[in-house]
Design a protein around this motif. Structure first.
Motif: not given
Length: 335
Positions: A115-136
């Motif tokens: 997990i990059p600096e500036g993000l927590t485990t909770k925050e990366v799951m707020m993004i999750g696969t859904a956000g990762f897919t939207s980014a791609i």
């Protein structure tokens, strides 16, 4: 041996059932990295995983959950050490390999991202696969010509869902102004949709009237479409893309069949961009997550709810009924 909670899907008398069980490490998949899971999330694919003929889980029993984030407990890989905060999305977790709906996970090191600096485990799951897919999806559309300088007309489908809602906020954060969204039931989700801050909220009928839905070409309304739905929705919208425009496709909630003619492609030069986040190269993933920590940090704009593992079944139900909005994250274990 330590026991811990997990949601387990089993096949019983030709039926698919899921319950929270006490399991041990021997019930987890093989891997180099053991992770104490702090958060997971709920995606449309996770709902399909607990349904009969859902097409996600290959064999039973299985722990679903295609996302997870937590702390490394032990690692046989030199890339990770105890105490590292990490995340895993996609690959085979929650499908053929035990997934994120468990207090502990064991996964191959080549699936794990720090997990990059500036993000927590909770925050990366707020993004999750859904956000990762939207980014791609956005990256693919930009590679196809979409750029802020031109301020194109953009349509996002399934905007009340995870991928669509995160994509909309990334686009706004990036400086795009002419963003419209598509909703199946606008009246039921008007508060959520209007809160996205977009130019206009459409229904499919407003763009592609029923009596004209079979026309291979319609009025050119959008330069780029970020489609999360598939099926008839994508088929009908294809006819309304401007000359040289593109549509990314990443979902199948509207069905897996896609009916069209060659005319949008040979008369308007329209491009279809297939999006897969499951097997996206691991070496490119860190860059995307770094962008979420920096220029794509839209966490303050995301609509999400947090639930315990015991409440996941209710979220599955809302996804199946089409009443779910935004993102749902799942808190596991104790902090």
């Amino acid at each position: 041996m330590k026991r811990f909670k997990a949601l387990v899907v089993r096949e019983s008398n030709d039926e698919i059932i899921h319950n929270i069980e006490e399991i041990g490490f021997e019930n987890l998949g093989q891997g180099d990295v053991v992770i104490k899971v702090e958060y997971s999330s709920v995606n449309y694919k996770d709902m399909l995983a607990v349904r009969k003929n859902g097409g996600v889980i290959r064999s039973y029993p299985m722990i679903p959950g295609i996302d997870l984030a937590g702390e490394v407990v032990s690692s046989k890989s030199p890339k990770f050490k105890s105490g590292d905060k990490v995340l895993v999305t996609g690959f085979e977790i929650g499908m053929t390999h035990t997934g994120g709906y468990s207090e502990f996970a064991c996964v191959p090191a080549e699936w794990v991202v720090k997990i990059p600096e500036g993000l927590t485990t909770k925050e990366v799951m707020m993004i999750g696969t859904a956000g990762f897919t939207s980014a791609i999806s956005i990256m693919a559309l930009e590679k196809s010509g979409m750029c802020v300088e031109n301020q194109p007309e953009i349509l996002v489908t399934g905007a009340s869902g995870g991928v669509g809602s995160v994509a909309t906020q990334i686009l706004i954060k990036s400086g795009y102004k002419n963003i419209s969204v598509l909703s199946k039931e606008r009246s039921k989700k008007s508060e959520f949709l209007n809160g996205l801050g977009v130019k206009k909220v459409y229904t499919l009928e407003e763009i592609s009237p029923e009596e004209k839905k079979n026309k291979p070409l319609g009025k050119q309304q959008f330069h780029y479409i970020l489609d999360t739905v598939g099926g008839e929705v994508a088929s009908r919208l294809l006819a309304h893309i401007h000359y040289g425009g593109s549509m990314s496709m990443c979902g199948n909630a509207g069905g897996i069949k896609f009916q069209t003619t060659v005319l949008p492609f040979i008369l308007r030069g329209v491009n279809i961009l297939g999006i897969d986040s499951v097997n996206y190269p691991i070496e490119k993933r860190e860059c995307i997550w770094s962008r979420f920590a920096n220029e794509w940090n839209v966490l303050d704009k995301l609509n999400y709810q947090e639930v315990e593992l015991e409440s996941v079944s209710k979220v599955f139900q809302s996804l199946q009924e089409g009443s779910h909005t935004g993102r749902t994250i799942v808190k596991l274990g104790s902090k």
